[in-house]
Design a protein around this motif. Structure first.
Motif, PDB file in Angstrom:
ATOM      1  N   TRP A 140       3.026  19.942   2.749  1.00  0.00           N
ATOM      2  CA  TRP A 140       3.760  18.786   3.258  1.00  0.00           C
ATOM      3  C   TRP A 140       4.367  19.137   4.601  1.00  0.00           C
ATOM      4  N   SER A 141       4.472  18.140   5.462  1.00  0.00           N
ATOM      5  CA  SER A 141       5.217  18.319   6.704  1.00  0.00           C
ATOM      6  C   SER A 141       6.688  18.036   6.399  1.00  0.00           C
ATOM      7  N   ARG A 142       7.541  18.312   7.354  1.00  0.00           N
ATOM      8  CA  ARG A 142       8.967  18.004   7.170  1.00  0.00           C
ATOM      9  C   ARG A 142       9.165  16.498   7.014  1.00  0.00           C
ATOM     10  N   GLU A 143       8.342  15.727   7.717  1.00  0.00           N
ATOM     11  CA  GLU A 143       8.409  14.260   7.615  1.00  0.00           C
ATOM     12  C   GLU A 143       8.056  13.804   6.201  1.00  0.00           C
ATOM     13  N   ASP A 144       7.028  14.426   5.613  1.00  0.00           N
ATOM     14  CA  ASP A 144       6.621  14.068   4.252  1.00  0.00           C
ATOM     15  C   ASP A 144       7.755  14.350   3.254  1.00  0.00           C
ATOM     16  N   LEU A 145       8.355  15.533   3.365  1.00  0.00           N
ATOM     17  CA  LEU A 145       9.454  15.881   2.464  1.00  0.00           C
ATOM     18  C   LEU A 145      10.634  14.940   2.667  1.00  0.00           C
ATOM     19  N   GLY A 146      10.923  14.625   3.917  1.00  0.00           N
ATOM     20  CA  GLY A 146      12.013  13.694   4.218  1.00  0.00           C
ATOM     21  C   GLY A 146      11.797  12.331   3.575  1.00  0.00           C
ATOM     22  N   ARG A 147      10.547  11.837   3.628  1.00  0.00           N
ATOM     23  CA  ARG A 147      10.233  10.552   2.994  1.00  0.00           C
ATOM     24  C   ARG A 147      10.384  10.631   1.482  1.00  0.00           C
ATOM     25  N   LYS A 148       9.951  11.742   0.881  1.00  0.00           N
ATOM     26  CA  LYS A 148       9.997  11.886  -0.583  1.00  0.00           C
ATOM     27  C   LYS A 148      11.433  11.875  -1.112  1.00  0.00           C
ATOM     28  N   ILE A 149      12.344  12.521  -0.378  1.00  0.00           N
ATOM     29  CA  ILE A 149      13.730  12.599  -0.868  1.00  0.00           C
ATOM     30  C   ILE A 149      14.671  11.657  -0.130  1.00  0.00           C
ATOM     31  N   ASN A 150      14.104  10.814   0.751  1.00  0.00           N
ATOM     32  CA  ASN A 150      14.867   9.804   1.471  1.00  0.00           C
ATOM     33  C   ASN A 150      15.940  10.440   2.367  1.00  0.00           C
ATOM     34  N   GLU A 151      15.523  11.420   3.162  1.00  0.00           N
ATOM     35  CA  GLU A 151      16.414  12.085   4.110  1.00  0.00           C
ATOM     36  C   GLU A 151      15.734  12.160   5.467  1.00  0.00           C
ATOM     37  N   ARG A 152      16.529  12.337   6.509  1.00  0.00           N
ATOM     38  CA  ARG A 152      15.982  12.454   7.862  1.00  0.00           C
ATOM     39  C   ARG A 152      15.295  13.792   8.051  1.00  0.00           C
ATOM     40  N   VAL A 153      14.368  13.823   8.990  1.00  0.00           N
ATOM     41  CA  VAL A 153      13.648  15.048   9.318  1.00  0.00           C
ATOM     42  C   VAL A 153      14.625  16.092   9.872  1.00  0.00           C
ATOM     43  N   LEU A 178      21.983  16.663  -2.646  1.00  0.00           N
ATOM     44  CA  LEU A 178      20.788  16.920  -1.853  1.00  0.00           C
ATOM     45  C   LEU A 178      19.999  18.097  -2.428  1.00  0.00           C
ATOM     46  N   THR A 179      20.705  19.106  -2.915  1.00  0.00           N
ATOM     47  CA  THR A 179      20.038  20.265  -3.518  1.00  0.00           C
ATOM     48  C   THR A 179      19.225  19.846  -4.728  1.00  0.00           C
ATOM     49  N   LYS A 180      19.789  18.985  -5.558  1.00  0.00           N
ATOM     50  CA  LYS A 180      19.069  18.520  -6.749  1.00  0.00           C
ATOM     51  C   LYS A 180      17.840  17.698  -6.362  1.00  0.00           C
ATOM     52  N   LYS A 181      17.930  16.897  -5.276  1.00  0.00           N
ATOM     53  CA  LYS A 181      16.765  16.140  -4.810  1.00  0.00           C
ATOM     54  C   LYS A 181      15.669  17.087  -4.332  1.00  0.00           C
TER      55      LYS A 181
END
Length: 163
Positions: free
Chosen positions: A90-103, A120-123
């Motif tokens: 995954w890219s950082r963008e992909d992870l950000g989308r999955k957990i609903n956080e900014r890159v 955030l840790t649990k996400k």
């Protein structure tokens, strides 16, 4: 009760509280000259009754946090997050989308410039299927104090420079 600076006895019925270097401490009369003496908080004249409600002290949960182990973030969390993200390709963008956080948040976590809060840790744990929180038993600090020396005061540690 002892003075927090020199260790001399302080009367328990009328302790002197002084603000020294920005900290309020219980001190003896001599050490109170090193700062400004603080006034005692005013005592309430009456107590307001809660009609139809339980008293405030019975509404609180009655459990001790000392009994249960707490969770702390692992030391190399930034490396583990990056390694797990790259393992999933995954890219950082992909992870950000999955957990609903900014890159930028993902970047700061992976570089170690930001420590994520528990939510955030649990996400991150759920999305990456890794363990970032570890259970830590609370340590009894009394075991580190030498019983023969009594209470620790600032006077035991440092030398006071009188004006």
């Amino acid at each position: 009760m002892e003075c927090e600076i020199c260790g001399k006895p302080v009367p328990e019925n009328n302790p002197i509280r002084a603000k020294i270097e920005g900290s309020v401490m219980v001190v003896c009369k001599e050490c109170s000259k090193l700062g400004t003496v603080q006034k005692a908080p005013p005592k309430p004249k009456y107590v307001k009754q809660n009609k139809g409600k339980k008293p405030a002290n019975t509404r609180k949960r009655n459990y001790s946090r000392n009994d249960e182990p707490s969770e702390e973030l692992i030391e190399d969390f930034s490396f583990e997050v990056r390694k797990a993200r790259e393992a999933k390709d995954w890219s950082r963008e992909d992870l950000g989308r999955k957990i609903n956080e900014r890159v930028s948040v993902i970047t700061r976590i992976e570089t170690g410039k930001m420590t994520p809060d528990t939510k955030l840790t649990k996400k991150l744990e759920k999305a990456l299927n890794i363990k970032l929180l570890e259970k830590v038993d609370n340590v009894d600090l009394n075991q580190f104090i030498n019983s023969s020396s009594g209470e620790r005061t600032l006077g035991n540690i440092m030398k006071i420079k009188r004006k």
